[in-house]
Scaffold this motif. Structure first.
Motif: not given
Length: 109
Positions: A82, A84, A98, A101-106, A109
């Motif tokens: 990812t 950013r 999944s 994806e939790a790492y990506e969400r952090v 955000s």
């Protein structure tokens, strides 16, 4: 989970502070997969790694390069990526989608 700052003494890629290298990096050790490398050479195989590059183009170029290498040499395993801004998040392919994806969400955000 434990984070470790990458320095010129423990950088598994020998890129920190070098020309065309990242300016900062951290490894996140994820207990769900453990850290297979000796403590003096930690990396994305421990769970995840966040690399900070001079700009977004450099971070994206690094992600693209790693993807090409791993595609050509599948025995190196898989990673999730990812980008950013000037940050590149690399997550070990040993984790489930999944979990990655939790790492990506952090990061986003």
């Amino acid at each position: 989970m434990r984070t470790t700052e990458i320095t010129e003494d423990n950088d598994p890629n020998n890129l920190i502070g070098r020309p065309n290298g990242y300016t900062a990096a951290y490894v996140i050790e994820d207990s769900r997969i453990g850290c297979p490398e000796p403590p003096d050479k930690i990396g994305v195989d421990c769970g995840a790694m966040v690399e900070q590059w001079p700009d977004q183009a450099s971070a994206q170029a690094r992600a693209d390069y790693i993807q090409r290498v791993r595609k050509d040499l599948p025995m190196l395993g898989q990673e999730y990526y990812t980008v950013r801004g000037d940050l590149l998040l690399r997550v070990s392919g040993e984790l489930k989608p999944s979990q990655a994806e939790a790492y990506e969400r952090v990061l986003v955000s």
